[in-house]
Scaffold this active site. Structure first.
Site, PDB file in Angstrom:
ATOM      1  N   THR A  85       0.813  -1.217   0.000  1.00 36.45           N
ATOM      2  CA  THR A  85       0.000   0.000   0.000  1.00 36.45           C
ATOM      3  C   THR A  85       0.843   1.262   0.000  1.00 36.45           C
ATOM      4  O   THR A  85       0.452   2.275  -0.570  1.00 36.45           O
ATOM      5  CB  THR A  85      -0.942   0.000   1.220  1.00 36.45           C
ATOM      6  OG1 THR A  85      -1.731  -1.195   1.186  1.00 36.45           O
ATOM      7  CG2 THR A  85      -1.869   1.192   1.214  1.00 36.45           C
ATOM      8  N   THR A 161       1.715  -4.426   4.358  1.00 37.55           N
ATOM      9  CA  THR A 161       1.627  -4.673   5.799  1.00 37.55           C
ATOM     10  C   THR A 161       1.132  -6.072   6.156  1.00 37.55           C
ATOM     11  O   THR A 161       1.417  -6.560   7.246  1.00 37.55           O
ATOM     12  CB  THR A 161       0.704  -3.639   6.466  1.00 37.55           C
ATOM     13  OG1 THR A 161      -0.605  -3.716   5.897  1.00 37.55           O
ATOM     14  CG2 THR A 161       1.258  -2.232   6.303  1.00 37.55           C
TER      15      THR A 161
END
Length: 415
Positions: A85, A161
């Site tokens: 991201t 993540t």
């Protein structure tokens, strides 16, 4: 209608306005991804629709070789981009978040980084982190070592993540590093006003030029934009699906914290200092290992599958202090008698495995299992893959698993 998938439009209906990128949708509703990052589905009947911008697949950003550069007199920091991201925006074709951007794009979006370090960029992968594999960890560790040998004063790894803790743990075992190796990510893409990518990247860059010569993870410490926490790569876990402070140190304090406004680093735990150890790379892994979660009533034949399929090591995530039902114990014994190390961890996450308290635990130890101490189950898995890559001797592998290699074990748990 005069718009296509990926175009930016404005929909006005019943006094409400929806503006965003057209996503795939059914024939009854138009779905747009709004600037907030959320999707809205609108019935087009009676709606006023305005085309704001054409954007098709041909205009979608492409990954490219990195040439990010900072100022020559500053410390040299290499950003290794793997995707995720922090290196993503909304895909113009689908409206979904995709990993298409490089370290160049990160620097373009966050020019403050070039005031901290002379930034060089290198694209290794452009993948979402659920697509990470053991072979990528091996390549990543090799790339980090190469950049350090070429004179980098610090390394930043831009990573998704979801599996960052696995990758950070892997490099913690595979590398002894004389410089900081900093994993950083973002819970929310750069397109969203609440994105955490800029603050995380700035804090990570400050840590990369610091004296903290550890493999670590730098992410938001709170939901506010006040400070980031610096976590050991083997003690950190993603504890929330979407919160900006999702990453927490488990069974340990963080190494320290970095204030976003002052850039001051406050350390809490001892750490290896810059240039206190020579670079060492041991990046051989045995990928044929598995993490098995025990649940009440689970069939012990689950273990038979792994034994009969030629798996080299097993980590069991047991209940409480590290328990499984008694009917699993014969298959644990069968595994260890076949030279397959079995490591017991706890699904409680916090706390320490101790199989000497109850009869079941004692029987598990008699069957040849190894207590995983306070290692996180995911970290124990990665460590076992690494241990099997270093030796074929079962006794030596057991000794490695009982040894504290990269801060994965603590002498006593905090909570």
């Amino acid at each position: 209608m005069d718009f296509e998938l990926g175009d930016r439009i404005r929909i006005e209906k019943d006094g409400n306005t929806y503006e965003g990128i057209v996503m795939p949708s059914n024939t009854d509703h138009i779905v747009v991804k709004m600037v907030s990052g959320y999707n809205a589905g609108v019935d087009p009947e009676g709606a006023s629709i305005t085309l704001l911008e054409k954007a098709g697949p041909k205009n979608a950003p492409k990954a490219k070789p990195d040439k990010a550069k900072g100022q020559k007199k500053l410390p040299k920091v290499t950003i290794l981009s793997t995707g995720g991201t922090i290196a993503s925006k909304v895909d113009y074709r689908t409206g979904a978040v995709t990993a298409q951007f490089s370290a160049d794009d990160i620097v373009d979006a966050i020019p403050e980084l070039t005031e901290i370090a002379d930034i060089n960029g290198r694209v290794l992968y452009n993948i979402l982190s659920e697509n990470m594999k053991a072979e990528y960890w091996t390549e990543l560790a090799g790339a980090v070592a190469q950049e350090i040998e070429n004179g980098a004063d610090g390394i930043i790894i831009a990573h998704g993540t979801d599996t960052m803790m696995y990758s950070a743990a892997a490099l913690s075992f595979m590398l002894k590093t004389p410089v900081p190796v900093v994993f950083v990510g973002s819970q929310r893409s750069a397109d969203r006003p609440s994105s955490d990518n800029a603050m995380n990247a700035i804090c990570a860059t400050k840590v990369a030029v610091s004296d903290i010569a550890e493999v670590c993870v730098v992410m938001h410490d709170t939901t506010s934009d006040d400070r980031c926490a610096i976590h050991f790569g083997t003690k950190v876990r993603k504890m929330h699906t979407s919160r900006r402070d999702a990453f927490q140190s488990i069974n340990s304090d963080p190494i320290g914290y970095i204030d976003h406004s002052t850039h001051k680093i406050e350390t809490v735990l001892p750490f290896s200092k810059r240039d206190s150890q020579k670079l060492e790379l041991k990046n051989t892994l045995e990928p044929k290992c598995s993490l098995v979660k025990f649940v009440p009533g689970a069939n012990p034949d689950v273990l038979s599958y792994y034994i009969d399929s030629g798996y080299k090591g097993l980590v069991i995530e047991g209940t409480g202090l590290g328990h499984v039902s008694t009917d699993w114990i014969p298959n644990i014994k069968r595994a260890t008698e076949n030279g397959i190390p079995v490591i017991m961890t706890s699904q409680c996450i916090s706390g320490r495995v101790c199989d000497r308290v109850y009869d079941t635990g004692r029987d598990i130890l008699k069957a040849g299992a190894i207590e995983g101490e306070d290692m996180l189950p995911e970290v124990a898995l990665v460590k076992l893959m690494w241990a099997l890559g270093q030796s074929n001797d079962v006794d030596e592998i057991k000794e490695i698993m009982r040894s504290n290699i990269g801060h994965e074990m603590t002498d006593s748990t905090l909570k």
